[in-house]
Structures are given as structure tokens and as C-alpha cells.
Design a protein around this motif. Structure first.
Motif, short mmCIF file in Angstrom:
data_model
loop_
_atom_site.label_atom_id
_atom_site.label_comp_id
_atom_site.label_asym_id
_atom_site.label_seq_id
_atom_site.Cartn_x
_atom_site.Cartn_y
_atom_site.Cartn_z
N THR A 84 0.51 -1.35 0.65
CA THR A 84 -0.13 -0.20 0.13
C THR A 84 1.19 0.97 0.03
N GLN A 85 2.03 0.99 0.49
CA GLN A 85 2.44 2.81 1.03
C GLN A 85 3.68 2.83 0.19
N SER A 86 4.67 1.63 -1.05
CA SER A 86 4.38 1.26 -2.64
C SER A 86 3.28 2.24 -3.17
N GLN A 87 2.57 1.45 -3.09
CA GLN A 87 1.20 2.52 -4.44
C GLN A 87 1.35 3.55 -4.41
N LEU A 88 0.70 4.39 -2.72
CA LEU A 88 0.57 6.04 -2.23
C LEU A 88 2.38 6.49 -2.61
N ARG A 89 3.39 5.66 -2.85
CA ARG A 89 4.57 6.57 -2.73
C ARG A 89 4.34 6.64 -4.76
N ALA A 90 3.51 5.81 -5.28
CA ALA A 90 4.33 5.69 -6.87
C ALA A 90 3.34 6.82 -7.03
N VAL A 91 2.14 6.75 -6.40
CA VAL A 91 1.08 8.10 -7.24
C VAL A 91 1.41 9.40 -6.78
N ARG A 92 2.38 9.06 -5.68
CA ARG A 92 2.88 10.55 -5.35
C ARG A 92 3.87 11.13 -5.98
N GLN A 93 5.16 10.19 -6.29
CA GLN A 93 5.67 10.14 -7.40
C GLN A 93 5.57 10.88 -8.48
N ALA A 94 4.05 9.81 -9.12
CA ALA A 94 3.76 10.74 -10.85
C ALA A 94 3.03 11.89 -10.48
N ASN A 95 2.66 12.18 -9.63
CA ASN A 95 1.88 13.40 -9.35
C ASN A 95 3.08 15.03 -9.18
N ALA A 96 3.87 14.08 -8.76
CA ALA A 96 5.74 15.09 -8.44
C ALA A 96 5.65 15.37 -9.63
N ILE A 97 5.75 14.60 -10.94
CA ILE A 97 6.16 14.44 -12.23
C ILE A 97 5.40 15.32 -13.19
N ILE A 98 4.03 14.99 -12.51
CA ILE A 98 2.75 15.61 -13.88
C ILE A 98 3.25 17.57 -12.97
N GLY A 99 3.48 17.80 -11.40
CA GLY A 99 3.15 19.26 -11.45
C GLY A 99 4.21 19.92 -11.44
N GLU A 100 4.98 19.39 -11.96
CA GLU A 100 6.36 19.57 -12.32
C GLU A 100 6.26 20.16 -13.87
N LEU A 101 5.76 19.36 -14.62
CA LEU A 101 5.45 19.38 -16.26
C LEU A 101 4.46 20.93 -16.25
N LYS A 102 3.56 20.51 -15.98
CA LYS A 102 2.90 21.18 -15.87
C LYS A 102 3.33 22.79 -15.27
N ARG A 103 3.52 22.90 -14.34
CA ARG A 103 4.34 24.81 -13.74
C ARG A 103 4.94 25.00 -15.12
N SER A 104 5.84 24.18 -15.38
CA SER A 104 7.07 24.75 -16.31
C SER A 104 6.72 24.78 -18.05
N GLN A 105 4.89 23.94 -17.58
CA GLN A 105 4.90 24.35 -19.02
C GLN A 105 3.99 25.87 -19.72
N LEU A 120 13.98 17.56 -14.66
CA LEU A 120 13.22 16.53 -14.04
C LEU A 120 14.07 15.58 -13.18
N THR A 121 15.28 15.27 -13.93
CA THR A 121 16.74 14.45 -12.95
C THR A 121 16.68 14.46 -11.34
N GLN A 122 16.13 16.01 -11.20
CA GLN A 122 15.84 16.07 -9.30
C GLN A 122 15.15 15.26 -8.70
N PHE A 123 14.48 14.62 -9.12
CA PHE A 123 13.55 13.04 -9.06
C PHE A 123 14.12 12.39 -8.85
#
Ligand code: ADP
Length: 580
Positions: A42-63, A175-178
Motif C-alpha cells: 500500500t505504501q509503495s502504491q501511495l508513493r508511486a502515485v505521489r511520484q507520478a503527481n510530482a512529475i505531472i506537477g513539475e511538467l505542468k508548472r513548466s509548461q 526532471l532529473t532532480q526526482f
């Protein structure tokens, strides 16, 4: 015995407790592994979702950045006038504010004219400007592989002035910061683009490869790596093998709704194992403490039991010693008593003898005086030649002598010590001998004698002569008792009960006075017929042999005398034979 059972019980208790402990450990291992694995997943799943969101956030912010800058009047005028002096500064402040790797401005010829980075090389053709013509008014996302393991993610937008493209702005997203942020010994993360190529990953080796290809990669085992492998788990965990070896890793896939990207995270079960092991270690510790306490308690109990037992056995030993002493004292006393008893019997006899002597001398004086008279008469008759009469006088003297000898005989035998002449003897023989001695008297008096002696021998210990003396005395008394009877009968019966019993019964007048019956010199007979010593002596003889002489009257008629003597059985017999 009690101690052995106790020890057995204690062993069973400890064994049972250890068994229960093992079962609890096995169950909790199973249960905790399940539980922790579930939580980890469960923790890994949550973490993965959080990680995906972080990427999306970064991309959207930069777009949004290229769009904003494409509208910027300063940049537009700069491009139109070919003056870029202040534009670089503006780009730098934008880039640092938004957190971009770099912001670059190109003119319509594809030449780099300004950059957020202070040093930049001019005239680097970033993109063919003709390519942009078709989508003039949109932002393009572009992934550029710089080398094998390095990717650049950029947003690119043309700057349009009065319907004409005058240049374009490029924003490099960081994105490499992640990769740095997500790197952990228990987890590996990768992001693959729409083509399945790994573009971002915490494992540098995976980058640029296709996912399936990347996952098959094995860490080359160098000597250094092997050494580290032996040295510690931490480094081992960092190797790719561990992350992908069979069940050892847990894979979670999350799609990123952006350019059809896919995020895969690989978590190690090691963390699960470690947590389970920690819990088990605590359990084992608790069990060990309980078992140690149990052992301590049992040991204390066993110790106190041993002390109690020792005390008890000491007490018993002391008691035993005391008893032994007492027994030996008693034995001595008994021996002394025996001696005293013997001498007492002897002195009693002597006392009786003294009494008797007085009576006997009185008793003897009478016949002596008579003898003297008879002797004088015989002398006179001889002188007068009346021989026949003189002889009858002498006969009387002879009778008197006979009587006197009986008295002295009885006294002599009574004065003898008991143990002098004890032998095994069959009572039937005693009866037969006594009857033989009495035969003459019995024939004379025409008396019926009934003998019920049985066929088995009845063995007793005693002096045959003295026993005969007792029996003769009893028979003589019976003869005296029945002498006036019409049909005089004497019955002699021998019985084997607990003791040997010799019963003499008659059909005379019975006993008159039971109280004085056994007293010396008690007689109902005329002077000269009875001395009154018979029963007294007989009783004391029988008592000497451990028996007793009793008398009672028959319910029908006459007196019954019973001699009761200890029966000599086979076992006593053998002891006696040995002694003899
Ligand atoms: P003695 O025969 O010289 O009198 P004992 O001691 O033998 O002395 O007997 C004591 C008395 O016991 C006798 O005088 C008699 O009165 C009584 N007695 C003994 N035997 C019998 C018997 N069978 N029947 C009746 N009286 C008996």
C-alpha cells in the motif's frame, strides 16, 4: 519417587512452554509477514502515485512558462531589434523562480540569442525553425537524449509577431532532480515514455533502454562488489539483482496521464523481512525472559524441596537412631527381666516350698508318730509270737512309708527348674503312659475310661514325667470324684485348636469351691486321702510350660479340667530342631 515425578512434570512444563513459544513464533512470522507486506505494498502504491503527481506537477508548472514568455513584450522587442542584453537576466530570474534547468531564446534562424545560464555558446541550432511553421501557436514538448544515460526534457514555443515567427523560447524542465530525491536502498523507480524507453530512473543503467531490456540487466560483479556483498547487506541491497530476484521485489505500475508515460516502482521485501525479524526478536526476547524466569522458579522450588527432603531424612535418621537405642535398652531390660522372672519364680517356689515344708512336716509327723506306734506294736506282737498280726503292723508301716515318699517326690519335682528337661513330646503318649501307670487303680474301680485322642500327633514342649504327673493327678481326682457313682465314667479328650487342649471330664459331683481350688493344701478329702497339693502343683507345672490349667463344672454332671499348652507347629519345630 515424588522428586522424580516432580522433575518429570517440570521438564514437561518447560518443553510445553518452548513448544508453545515455537508455535507462536511460526504463526506471528506468517501473520506479520502478510501484514507488513500488505502495508509495504500500500505504501509503495501511495508513493508511486505521489511520484507520478510530482512529475505531472513539475511538467505542468513548466509548461506555462514558454507561453508566458512568448507574450513578453521585452522579449518580442528584443528579437525585433536584435538587442538581447537584458533578456538573459530576465530569463535567469524566471528560471530560478520557477525552478527550471534552463531557459533559452532562439531567433528565427535557430541561433541561441539569450539563456538563463550566464555562459552559453551562441549559434547552437536547437531546432530546425521550419519544423515549427506548421504548429505556430502551440507549445511542443520534446525529449532529447543527450548521451546514453542523459535526457533533456524541454518545452518549445515559437514567438510570433504580427503573424510571423520571429524566434522561439525553450524551457528545460528539471526532471532529473526526482532521480536524486527518490533514490533509496529499498526502492528503484523508472519512468518510461510512450515507446517504453526508460527516460527517468533512480538506476542510471536503465536509462535509454527499453523497460524489459533494462530489467534484464545484471550488475557486473566486480571483485570490489563481491567484497562488499560479503561485508554488508546495505550494499547488496543497492545492487539491481536484489531488486529483481524472483519474489524479492514488489512491482507497482502507475500511468502518468502525460504523453502516455508509465511509472514503475520496485520495492524490496527486505524492509518487510527486517520489520518482521525485529518483531520476532522482541517475541523471542520475551519468551527467553519467561523461560529464564520459569527455570529460575523451578530451580528455586527444587532447591527448597531438596532442603525439605534433606531435613526430613535427617529427622528420620535421628528418629531411627533414637529407636535403635530404645530397642537396645528394651532388649537389655527384657533380658534383665527374664533373669529377674526366673529368680522370682524360683524364689516363689522356694516360698511355697517353705510353706509346704511346714505343712509337710506336720503331714509327715502324723505317719511318723503312727509308724512309731505300729513299730512298738509289731515289736510287742513279735515278742508274743503273734507273727501274723506283727506282719500286718509292718504292712501298715510300709503303707505309711509309701505315702511319705509320695509327698517328698512331689515336693522334689516341684523344686526343679523349668527349663531343665524340656523336650518335644506327643500329648497322646503322655495320656497313654499315664493310663498305663494308673491301670491297676482303674481296673480295681471298674471305671469306664473313654479316650478321644485322634490320629494325628499333638506335639508340645515339656517334661514328659511332669506332664504325666499332672495327668495322673487329674485322673486320680476324677477317680475320687466318681467312686460313689453307679456308672462311673472318665472321658479324656485331646483337641487341636489354637493350642493343644487335653480335657479330663468325669460324672462325679463336680467342684464345690472354685476360689480355693488351686490353692495349696485345699482339699475336701479326708485326712490321709488328700494333701491338697495336686492341683496347685499341676497348675504351676502347666504355667511353667507356657500353658494354663482351668476347671469348670459340666452342665450335665461332674467336673471338667482342661490342660491348655502351646502347640508345637512345624515351623516352631524346625527352629527347635536347629537349636537342639
Ligand atoms: P487332693 O486331691 O489331695 O484333695 P487336689 O489339689 O488334687 O488335692 O484337689 C483339691 C480339691 O479339689 C479336692 O479335694 C476336691 O475337693 C477338688 N477336686 C479335684 N478334682 C475334682 C473333681 N474331679 N471333682 C470334684 N472335685 C474335685
Amino acid at each position: 519417587m515424588y522428586l522424580i515425578i516432580e522433575q518429570h512434570k517440570q521438564k514437561l512444563l518447560v518443553f510445553g512452554f518452548i513448544l508453545i513459544g515455537l508455535i507462536v513464533l511460526i504463526f506471528s512470522n506468517f501473520f506479520l509477514t502478510e501484514r507488513f507486506a500488505e502495508t509495504t505494498k500500500t505504501q509503495s502504491q501511495l508513493r508511486a502515485v505521489r511520484q507520478a503527481n510530482a512529475i505531472i506537477g513539475e511538467l505542468k508548472r513548466s509548461q506555462i512558462v514558454p507561453f508566458l514568455l512568448s507574450q513578453d513584450p521585452m522579449i518580442i522587442s528584443g528579437l525585433l531589434t536584435d538587442k538581447y542584453k537584458k533578456i538573459s537576466e530576465r530569463l535567469a530570474s524566471f528560471a530560478s523562480e520557477i525552478g527550471l534547468s534552463e531557459l533559452r531564446l532562439f531567433d528565427s534562424g535557430g541561433n541561441l540569442v539569450a539563456s538563463s545560464k550566464v555562459t552559453f555558446t551562441k549559434k547552437v541550432v536547437m531546432i530546425d525553425p521550419h519544423q515549427l511553421k506548421s504548429d505556430n501557436e502551440s507549445t511542443i514538448f520534446k525529449i532529447e537524449q543527450q548521451n546514453k544515460e542523459s535526457f533533456k526534457f524541454s518545452y518549445l514555443r515559437p514567438i510570433v509577431d504580427r503573424g510571423k515567427s520571429i524566434g522561439y523560447i525553450v524551457a528545460d524542465v528539471n526532471l532529473t532532480q526526482f532521480e536524486e530525491r527518490w533514490r533509496s536502498p529499498f526502492e528503484a523507480v523508472l519512468i518510461a515514455d510512450a515507446n517504453g524507453q526508460v527516460v527517468i530512473s533512480t538506476e542510471q543503467r536503465w536509462k535509454g533502454k527499453n523497460i524489459s531490456e533494462a530489467l534484464l540487466l545484471k550488475e557486473p560483479k566486480t571483485a570490489l562488489n563481491r567484497a562488499f556483498h560479503l561485508a554488508g547487506e546495505y550494499l547488496e541491497l543497492n545492487t539491481l539483482n536484489n531488486f529483481l530476484d524472483g519474489q524479492a521485489v514488489m512491482r507497482v505500475d502507475v500511468s502518468i496521464p502525460y504523453n502516455s508515460w508509465e511509472l514503475s516502482s520496485f520495492s524490496s521485501y527486505k524492509s518487510v523481512r527486517e520489520r518482521v525479524n525485529a518483531a520476532l526478536a522482541i517475541e523471542i526476547m520475551i519468551f527467553s525472559i519467561i523461560v529464564a524466569l520459569l527455570f529460575y522458579g523451578l530451580n528455586r522450588r527444587a532447591q527448597s524441596q531438596t532442603i525439605a527432603l534433606k531435613k526430613e531424612s535427617d529427622e528420620l535418621r535421628a528418629l531411627n537412631l533414637l529407636l535403635k537405642n530404645e530397642v537396645s535398652i528394651r532388649k537389655k531390660v527384657e533380658q534383665n527381666l527374664e533373669v529377674v522372672e526366673q529368680s522370682l519364680i524360683q524364689s516363689q517356689k522356694l516360698a511355697v516350698l517353705g510353706e509346704m515344708s511346714a505343712a509337710v512336716s506336720h503331714e509327715l509327723n502324723q505317719p511318723l508318730a503312727a509308724m512309731k506306734t505300729y513299730l512298738a506294736a509289731a515289736k510287742l506282737l513279735f515278742d508274743r509270737r503273734r507273727t501274723q498280726e506283727a506282719l500286718s503292723s509292718l504292712q501298715r508301716i510300709d503303707d505309711l512309708i509309701e505315702r511319705m515318699s509320695v509327698i517328698t517326690k512331689q515336693l522334689k519335682s516341684h523344686a526343679r527348674k523349668v527349663s531343665d528337661s524340656m523336650v518335644k513330646i506327643d500329648l497322646r503318649e503322655v495320656v497313654a503312659n499315664s493310663i498305663a501307670i494308673m491301670e491297676l487303680n482303674l481296673k480295681q474301680d471298674l471305671i469306664t475310661i473313654q479316650l478321644n485322642l485322634g490320629k494325628t500327633e499333638v506335639m508340645v514342649l515339656g517334661d514328659p514325667i511332669r506332664l504325666e504327673q499332672v495327668l495322673i493327678n487329674l485322673i486320680r481326682n476324677s477317680l475320687d470324684a466318681v467312686k460313689d457313682e453307679e456308672k462311673p465314667v472318665i472321658v479324656i479328650t485331646l483337641l487341636i485348636q489354637e493350642n493343644a487342649i487335653l480335657r479330663i471330664s468325669d460324672n462325679g459331683n463336680g467342684i464345690e469351691d472354685f476360689e480355693s481350688l488351686f490353692e495349696p493344701f485345699y482339699t475336701t478329702k479326708d485326712a490321709g486321702d488328700g494333701l491338697g497339693l495336686g492341683l496347685s502343683i499341676s497348675s504351676s507345672i502347666i504355667t511353667d510350660y507356657g500353658g494354663r490349667l482351668t476347671a469348670r463344672n459340666s452342665e450335665v454332671k461332674g467336673a471338667i479340667f482342661e490342660i491348655e499348652l502351646p502347640l508345637l507347629r512345624d515351623d516352631n519345630f524346625s527352629i527347635l530342631t536347629k537349636d537342639n
